[in-house]
Each structure stands twice: as C-alpha cells, then as structure tokens.
Design an enzyme around this catalytic site. Structure first.
Site, PDB file in Angstrom:
ATOM      1  CB  SER A  27      -4.020  56.441 105.042  1.00 54.94           C
ATOM      2  OG  SER A  27      -3.429  56.588 106.331  1.00 54.94           O
TER       3      SER A  27
ATOM      4  CD  GLU B  58       2.097  52.762 111.762  1.00 51.56           C
ATOM      5  OE1 GLU B  58       1.219  52.077 112.303  1.00 51.56           O
ATOM      6  OE2 GLU B  58       2.120  52.988 110.533  1.00 51.56           O
TER       7      GLU B  58
END
Length: 453
Positions: free
Chosen positions: A185, A333
């Site tokens: 992203s 993450e």
C-alpha cells in the site's frame, strides 16, 4: 516448556520467562511511526511551519527527518519533559533551491525509501537514495516506474531497487498515472502524499491484484484531508488530487497501536491485565484490529477513557489457546505478534492474506517459518501466509533478520519458554526505542501485583 542453556553472544538478549499470573500493568507506548512519518513529510511540503506533538523518536523517524533535512526542510525540537522525547517544529523545504547533489540514507524504513522519492522530484538536484543491505532487496519498482511515468529521470541500473538517483528539475507536470500496488500500500501513499504539489495534481489508478493493508491508504487519505488537502476517492482503486497549497498544521500523534501489540499479547500469555493509555476511540491505524483479534485467543478487551485494557484468559494457561484461522490482509504488520501467540498453542493455526510480508524488512513468512521450526513448533509457508502447527518445544537463539517485529515476536515466546535468546534485540529501535526496558518494567509490575503459579 524448557531447554538447556544457550550461550549469549554480543547483542543477544535473554527473553524473560514469566511464571506468575493475574498481574496488571499500564504500558504507555510512543507515537505511531506510520502517522509520524506522514506528518513529517506533509509538514515539509506545507506553505508555513507546523508543530507536531508527541512524535515518535526512533530510527525510522530519524531517517525521515534526515532525508527531509537533506531536501531543505528544517526541524526544531521543543522540549516537553516527555519520556518519549520532544515535540517538533517543522519549517517547510524551499522548492526553489537547487540542491546540487545530495544523498539520502533510507536505512530499512519503507516509509522513507518509498515516500521521499516523489518529494525529491519537487526540488532541483540529483538525489541519491541508498540504505541498509536488507533495504536493497525490498521492492521499489512501482515507485521508480511511477516517477518515470511522471517524467522524472531515475537511474537505478535497471534494478527496480535501491540504490538509485532521482534527477529532478523542481516540478512534476504529468497528471494521470497507473500503478500496480499489489505488493504494498505504500506505493499508493507515496504518490498521494506529494500529489497536491505536482503542477497538475494527480489522477492515480491502481491496476492489478488487490492492495494489501488498505487501512494504511485510508490513513494517508484521512491525514491529507485533516491538513486541508481535498482527495476524491469516490471510485474504487482511484484517487484524484488537484494541485493545491495547504498551510502548516498542529497535530498530536496517536500512540503506535501496532507496537502496543506485544504488550497486549503478554497479557494473553501470562493471564494478566495490560492497559495502554490514550488509545483513540477512532483511528485508521491497523493496530486497532487488536480489539477483534485478541478475543480469539480468549482475552477480554475493554476500551474506556483510560485506554485499551486487555485481560488474558482467567486460567492463564497457554495450552488452552484455540485453533486460529485468520485473514490479516488489512493489518499485516500485526502478523508476527499473532504468529507468536499461535506458536504457543497446541492447536494448528493459519494466518492468511499476508503474502506481501515477503517484501517487508525481511521476508517475514520465511523468517517466521524458519525460527518457529528451530524452536520445534512446526511451521510452513502457504501461498498467502503461514501455517503454524505448534507449540514451541524448547528455547534457542531466535534470529531477527534486522526486523523489529521478529524481535518482539521472540519476546512473546520467551514469556512461556525457557532460554529464548533474541539475536540483535536492538533492531527494535527502528520503531520502538527502549523496548527491553518497557518489557521488563511491565513484567516487574506483573510480579508485584500478581501471584505465583
């Protein structure tokens, strides 16, 4: 679970084993890296100075400050007495200046290596980008190709990776751009953050497979709007930003909710209670997914004015952790922390939607698989994730691959397993300085408020 002694090498840290139950601790975490570096970059492009309260002071943010300083921005520290460091006053860069030849060290920071090159296109000069050895294998092709499509000269010796040089004339004239951001992203965010300063703005369209970690793009759009930049994202996978100026701003950075994860996971493993203060009621941070993820492991989660409080399973027994099958495509993450919990469970677990982790600080899927197998957990990569058979059987040296989230994952495992040695624990300073101090203080508080097994 136990194992024999393992010799400590320079830079190693013996992850503390913890056997008490029912303790509680409040753990304040520093500001969000993702938010800090976005605000720093936008402050450098504003039309007047900005003030950023409670920014993260870590290696990644220091690299961003150094990079923007190389491009002409100025940063002044404002002391506040915070244990996490000073506030910052930012004077924007002078786009009329000719920089000549300058160098930018991106370290291993994805936000620096991807966000700063489009900004470099807005000044005049030859800007050389390079970083750590691990950074040279991280995907950069979409950003490099995008800059070329916008008319910017980039010399990368056809590597599609670091090192490379951006030769800029101080302006970007092209408007329409297609990009394949299926690898990260950050490729979209990098262009959106600089787009309002392009001569004709930007009409950006993603073409390709789905974009991972879409909340990070939503974060970027939200921040752009918060400083006064209009963004049209009414069409899927398309963002339109007209050329516009925006004034400097004053903002307070939220705590890093992803970095709060290991401490919240500690509550699950130890049957304790952890409170993270200042947790926002509404946020675009991917770490807010902890509110949904941790109950899957038997924890209770409560958000109040005092912050987010996670209480581990009452029995404080990691053998009771359930089987997990989880899509983490919106918050990749968090995967190393979730995987560490899975590696302590006797039930098989599958984490999906995270193929893009192969292009993070290290190939996280390969790294997690390798390290879990070294400790006897049993793990294997799947096409878009990892399957963990668990549980960890013994301690050993846990390699971190210069990846902060590998180090914190090892600390979680060390709570329940003897002799887990975290190699190069200092890599946590990338986004979470003094991690070991925060961790050990939390455990001391558990000990003073809990009870022995």
């Amino acid at each position: 679970m136990g194992s024999g002694e393992v010799a400590l090498m320079p830079g190693d840290w013996l992850a503390p084993r913890f056997v008490a139950r029912g303790g509680h601790a409040t753990v304040a975490v520093p500001g969000s890296k993702s938010l800090t570096n976005r605000y720093l970059l936008l402050a450098a492009l504003a039309s007047s100075p900005s003030v950023i309260h409670a920014p993260l002071h870590s290696r990644d943010s220091a690299l961003m400050i150094s990079a923007l300083t190389s491009l002409g921005a100025q940063f002044e520290e404002i002391e506040t007495g915070s244990v996490f460091g000073p506030d910052l006053r930012v004077t924007p860069l002078n786009r009329a200046a000719n920089l000549g030849s300058v160098s930018v060290d991106v370290g291993l920071a994805g936000t620096v290596m991807r966000f700063v090159p489009p900004v470099a296109a807005l000044v005049s000069g030859d800007i050389h980008f390079d970083g750590d050895a691990h950074a040279r294998v991280r995907p950069m092709g979409p950003v490099i190709d995008a800059l070329r499509s916008l008319g910017i000269l980039v010399d990368d010796d056809a590597r599609g990776a670091l090192p490379f040089t951006v030769s800029a004339s101080g302006s970007v004239a092209a408007r329409e751009l297609e990009i394949d951001a299926s690898g990260s992203s950050q490729f979209v965010s990098a262009l959106l953050l600089a787009a309002s300063s392009f001569n004709n703005g930007l009409d950006l369209q993603h073409v390709g497979a789905s974009i991972p970690s879409m909340p990070h793009i939503e974060m970027t759009v939200d921040i752009l709007r918060s400083v006064g930049i209009e963004v049209d994202d009414s069409q899927p996978n398309r963002w339109i930003i007209e050329p516009q100026t925006f004034e400097g701003f004053e903002v307070t950075v939220e705590p890093d909710l992803s970095n709060a994860g290991p401490f919240l996971a500690a509550a699950v493993v130890t049957g304790s209670r952890v409170n993270v203060p200042l947790w926002p009621a509404k946020t675009t941070q991917g770490g807010d997914h902890w509110k949904k993820i941790l109950p899957l492991f038997g924890a209770s989660v409560e958000l109040t004015a005092e912050g987010l409080t996670v209480t581990g399973p009452a029995e404080g027994n990691i053998s009771a952790l359930p089987e997990i099958d989880l899509d983490l495509s919106e918050a990749g993450e968090l995967a190393p922390t979730v995987a560490a919990l899975c590696a302590l469970s006797p039930q098989p677990s599958t984490l999906r939607g995270i193929a893009h982790l192969r292009g993070h600080e290290t190939d996280r899927l390969a790294a997690l698989t390798t390290e879990f197998n070294k400790l006897g957990a049993g793990a294997e990569e799947i096409e878009d994730g990892i399957r963990i058979l668990g549980p960890v059987q013994h301690g050993g040296r846990f390699s971190t691959y210069a990846d902060h989230r590998m180090a914190t994952a090892a600390a979680i495992i060390g709570l329940a397993v003897d002799n887990v040695i975290v190699e190069n624990v200092a890599t946590t300073a990338k986004t979470l300085p003094n991690f070991t101090g925060l961790w050990e203080t939390m455990l001391e508080n558990f000990s003073s408020t809990g009870k022995a097994d």
